[in-house]
Write a protein that holds these residues in place. Sequence first.
Motif, PDB file in Angstrom:
ATOM      1  N   THR A  52      35.109  40.224  52.263  1.00  0.00           N
ATOM      2  CA  THR A  52      34.966  41.345  51.332  1.00  0.00           C
ATOM      3  C   THR A  52      36.043  41.279  50.263  1.00  0.00           C
ATOM      4  OG1 THR A  52      34.061  42.677  53.133  1.00  0.00           O
ATOM      5  CG2 THR A  52      34.784  43.859  51.168  1.00  0.00           C
ATOM      6  N   PHE A  53      37.264  40.924  50.667  1.00  0.00           N
ATOM      7  CA  PHE A  53      38.357  40.698  49.713  1.00  0.00           C
ATOM      8  C   PHE A  53      37.938  39.635  48.687  1.00  0.00           C
ATOM      9  CE2 PHE A  53      41.841  38.032  48.356  1.00  0.00           C
ATOM     10  CZ  PHE A  53      42.832  38.920  47.967  1.00  0.00           C
ATOM     11  N   ALA A  54      37.411  38.522  49.192  1.00  0.00           N
ATOM     12  CA  ALA A  54      36.992  37.431  48.301  1.00  0.00           C
ATOM     13  C   ALA A  54      35.883  37.889  47.350  1.00  0.00           C
ATOM     14  CB  ALA A  54      36.516  36.231  49.129  1.00  0.00           C
ATOM     15  N   GLY A  55      34.960  38.719  47.861  1.00  0.00           N
ATOM     16  CA  GLY A  55      33.874  39.228  47.029  1.00  0.00           C
ATOM     17  C   GLY A  55      34.382  40.119  45.908  1.00  0.00           C
ATOM     18  N   GLY A  56      35.338  40.988  46.232  1.00  0.00           N
ATOM     19  CA  GLY A  56      35.935  41.838  45.207  1.00  0.00           C
ATOM     20  C   GLY A  56      36.698  41.018  44.185  1.00  0.00           C
ATOM     21  N   PHE A  57      37.429  40.017  44.669  1.00  0.00           N
ATOM     22  CA  PHE A  57      38.217  39.145  43.790  1.00  0.00           C
ATOM     23  C   PHE A  57      37.320  38.400  42.803  1.00  0.00           C
ATOM     24  CE2 PHE A  57      39.940  34.945  42.839  1.00  0.00           C
ATOM     25  CZ  PHE A  57      41.203  35.249  42.353  1.00  0.00           C
ATOM     26  N   ILE A  58      36.330  37.669  43.326  1.00  0.00           N
ATOM     27  CA  ILE A  58      35.484  36.858  42.445  1.00  0.00           C
ATOM     28  C   ILE A  58      34.558  37.751  41.612  1.00  0.00           C
ATOM     29  CG2 ILE A  58      33.608  36.466  44.118  1.00  0.00           C
ATOM     30  CD1 ILE A  58      35.020  33.862  41.615  1.00  0.00           C
ATOM     31  N   GLY A  59      34.183  38.916  42.147  1.00  0.00           N
ATOM     32  CA  GLY A  59      33.346  39.847  41.381  1.00  0.00           C
ATOM     33  C   GLY A  59      34.056  40.319  40.125  1.00  0.00           C
ATOM     34  N   HIS A  60      35.339  40.673  40.268  1.00  0.00           N
ATOM     35  CA  HIS A  60      36.118  41.121  39.100  1.00  0.00           C
ATOM     36  C   HIS A  60      36.301  39.977  38.105  1.00  0.00           C
ATOM     37  CE1 HIS A  60      39.142  43.140  36.672  1.00  0.00           C
ATOM     38  NE2 HIS A  60      39.844  42.013  36.739  1.00  0.00           N
ATOM     39  N   ILE A  61      36.630  38.779  38.605  1.00  0.00           N
ATOM     40  CA  ILE A  61      36.822  37.625  37.718  1.00  0.00           C
ATOM     41  C   ILE A  61      35.537  37.318  36.947  1.00  0.00           C
ATOM     42  CG2 ILE A  61      37.264  35.134  37.646  1.00  0.00           C
ATOM     43  CD1 ILE A  61      39.805  36.618  38.262  1.00  0.00           C
ATOM     44  N   ALA A  62      34.399  37.334  37.648  1.00  0.00           N
ATOM     45  CA  ALA A  62      33.122  37.024  36.997  1.00  0.00           C
ATOM     46  C   ALA A  62      32.728  38.096  35.982  1.00  0.00           C
ATOM     47  CB  ALA A  62      32.030  36.868  38.055  1.00  0.00           C
ATOM     48  N   LYS A  63      33.046  39.344  36.279  1.00  0.00           N
ATOM     49  CA  LYS A  63      32.738  40.445  35.362  1.00  0.00           C
ATOM     50  C   LYS A  63      33.542  40.324  34.066  1.00  0.00           C
ATOM     51  CE  LYS A  63      33.149  45.481  34.936  1.00  0.00           C
ATOM     52  NZ  LYS A  63      33.657  46.712  35.594  1.00  0.00           N
ATOM     53  N   THR A  64      34.821  39.993  34.210  1.00  0.00           N
ATOM     54  CA  THR A  64      35.715  39.946  33.043  1.00  0.00           C
ATOM     55  C   THR A  64      35.716  38.583  32.353  1.00  0.00           C
ATOM     56  OG1 THR A  64      37.576  39.363  34.483  1.00  0.00           O
ATOM     57  CG2 THR A  64      37.245  41.706  34.010  1.00  0.00           C
ATOM     58  N   LYS A  65      35.269  37.551  33.062  1.00  0.00           N
ATOM     59  CA  LYS A  65      35.270  36.162  32.566  1.00  0.00           C
ATOM     60  C   LYS A  65      36.664  35.684  32.152  1.00  0.00           C
ATOM     61  CE  LYS A  65      30.541  35.678  30.896  1.00  0.00           C
ATOM     62  NZ  LYS A  65      29.731  35.044  29.853  1.00  0.00           N
ATOM     63  N   ASP A  66      37.670  36.275  32.760  1.00  0.00           N
ATOM     64  CA  ASP A  66      39.060  35.973  32.419  1.00  0.00           C
ATOM     65  C   ASP A  66      39.718  35.329  33.632  1.00  0.00           C
ATOM     66  OD1 ASP A  66      41.769  35.966  31.847  1.00  0.00           O
ATOM     67  OD2 ASP A  66      41.874  38.073  31.250  1.00  0.00           O
ATOM     68  N   ILE A  67      40.084  34.038  33.510  1.00  0.00           N
ATOM     69  CA  ILE A  67      40.646  33.326  34.667  1.00  0.00           C
ATOM     70  C   ILE A  67      42.157  33.117  34.515  1.00  0.00           C
ATOM     71  CG2 ILE A  67      38.472  32.217  35.305  1.00  0.00           C
ATOM     72  CD1 ILE A  67      39.464  29.668  33.922  1.00  0.00           C
ATOM     73  N   SER A  68      42.799  34.011  33.743  1.00  0.00           N
ATOM     74  CA  SER A  68      44.254  33.937  33.595  1.00  0.00           C
ATOM     75  C   SER A  68      44.949  34.466  34.851  1.00  0.00           C
ATOM     76  CB  SER A  68      44.705  34.768  32.388  1.00  0.00           C
ATOM     77  OG  SER A  68      44.483  36.156  32.634  1.00  0.00           O
ATOM     78  N   PHE A  69      46.205  34.066  35.029  1.00  0.00           N
ATOM     79  CA  PHE A  69      47.001  34.548  36.164  1.00  0.00           C
ATOM     80  C   PHE A  69      47.128  36.071  36.117  1.00  0.00           C
ATOM     81  CE2 PHE A  69      51.223  35.540  38.070  1.00  0.00           C
ATOM     82  CZ  PHE A  69      50.962  35.119  39.363  1.00  0.00           C
ATOM     83  N   GLU A  70      47.298  36.628  34.904  1.00  0.00           N
ATOM     84  CA  GLU A  70      47.441  38.082  34.760  1.00  0.00           C
ATOM     85  C   GLU A  70      46.199  38.802  35.277  1.00  0.00           C
ATOM     86  OE1 GLU A  70      50.129  39.971  33.899  1.00  0.00           O
ATOM     87  OE2 GLU A  70      51.112  38.019  34.092  1.00  0.00           O
ATOM     88  N   ASN A  71      45.013  38.289  34.931  1.00  0.00           N
ATOM     89  CA  ASN A  71      43.783  38.947  35.385  1.00  0.00           C
ATOM     90  C   ASN A  71      43.553  38.734  36.879  1.00  0.00           C
ATOM     91  OD1 ASN A  71      41.422  40.550  34.750  1.00  0.00           O
ATOM     92  ND2 ASN A  71      40.220  38.697  35.098  1.00  0.00           N
ATOM     93  N   MET A  72      44.032  37.606  37.386  1.00  0.00           N
ATOM     94  CA  MET A  72      43.900  37.374  38.832  1.00  0.00           C
ATOM     95  C   MET A  72      44.734  38.378  39.628  1.00  0.00           C
ATOM     96  SD  MET A  72      43.419  33.378  39.645  1.00  0.00           S
ATOM     97  CE  MET A  72      42.192  32.399  38.778  1.00  0.00           C
ATOM     98  N   LYS A  73      45.837  38.851  39.032  1.00  0.00           N
ATOM     99  CA  LYS A  73      46.612  39.898  39.684  1.00  0.00           C
ATOM    100  C   LYS A  73      45.733  41.137  39.892  1.00  0.00           C
ATOM    101  CE  LYS A  73      51.146  38.803  37.591  1.00  0.00           C
ATOM    102  NZ  LYS A  73      52.192  39.379  36.724  1.00  0.00           N
ATOM    103  N   THR A  74      45.011  41.507  38.830  1.00  0.00           N
ATOM    104  CA  THR A  74      44.103  42.654  38.941  1.00  0.00           C
ATOM    105  C   THR A  74      43.017  42.375  39.969  1.00  0.00           C
ATOM    106  OG1 THR A  74      44.486  43.158  36.603  1.00  0.00           O
ATOM    107  CG2 THR A  74      42.568  44.192  37.637  1.00  0.00           C
ATOM    108  N   ALA A  75      42.493  41.149  39.961  1.00  0.00           N
ATOM    109  CA  ALA A  75      41.422  40.784  40.895  1.00  0.00           C
ATOM    110  C   ALA A  75      41.893  40.880  42.346  1.00  0.00           C
ATOM    111  CB  ALA A  75      40.925  39.374  40.592  1.00  0.00           C
TER     112      ALA A  75
END
Length: 307
Positions: A238-261
Amino acid sequence: MSLIVVGSMAYDAIETPFGKTDKIVGGSATYVAYAASNFIQPINQISIVGYDFSKEEMEGLTKRGVNLEGVKIVPDKKSFFWSGKYHLDMNTRDTLVTDLNVLADFDPVVPDSYQGSEFVMLGNLMPRIQIDVINQLKQRPKLIVMDTMNFWMESALDDLKKVLKMVDVLTINDGEARQLSGQFSLVKAAREIMKMGPKYLIIKKGEHGALLFYGDNVFFAPALPLEEVFDPTGAGDTFAGGFIGHIAKTKDISFENMKTAIIVGSAMASFCVEKFGTERLKEISKKDIDDRIQQFVQLVNFDIALV
């Protein structure tokens, strides 16, 4: 904004100090899909199930924007089944039954309609299967995230090392990080693992939060203190789903956005443990998720004056 999710769709029977279930729906791809579908649709699912897998569950996933074209239904075999019993600390468990059933013959096929998907989440499966899926992709996705476990480190290390060279993000727990790297310090472990291929490493520490590593950068996300923890099964997925879901929604693969993910993933995992199986994930609304994420923000937000 398309996402491929590869993993098991299964049945679990779970016993914790707070209750017991008969067969309920589980599997890594199921948990990932339930979490990620709150942020991005369609979810292009790749899995395998038997004749016994619930039609109602399939319909429920479809209604949440999960594309099941890549899910093979085997008419004469049962779905993967796992049974486990958790100890009082909820971090350790005993596996009582593992029936691979259809999963023993899993030979994934990436449908043509899935080609061009920008993001891929490889659930915890045999590394050979993870490699096979990547090799079938005609175009390199923006980001490939994979999960694995100690069992594959012991039984399929050569294949695991191959797939690590092919992915961008690895997510494992602290014990697995130490096992894979041979290092006790998680900082040293992260350095060794990132040399193996992945640019980013997420080390999950259960009720003690999660660490994100990238180069010399480290980010720590706490876990939310919860009054009720009924069932930790599927929390990592579920953690992984939330993480990749946020990344895919924002299309931002920066370290800063991964913090949010990481925070989004932690928030989704905190819902998962509140009831057995996927039950809680089926109930939550966008407002519930937004409120929970805000709780995480408040947990780590502080001002300090240096004198």
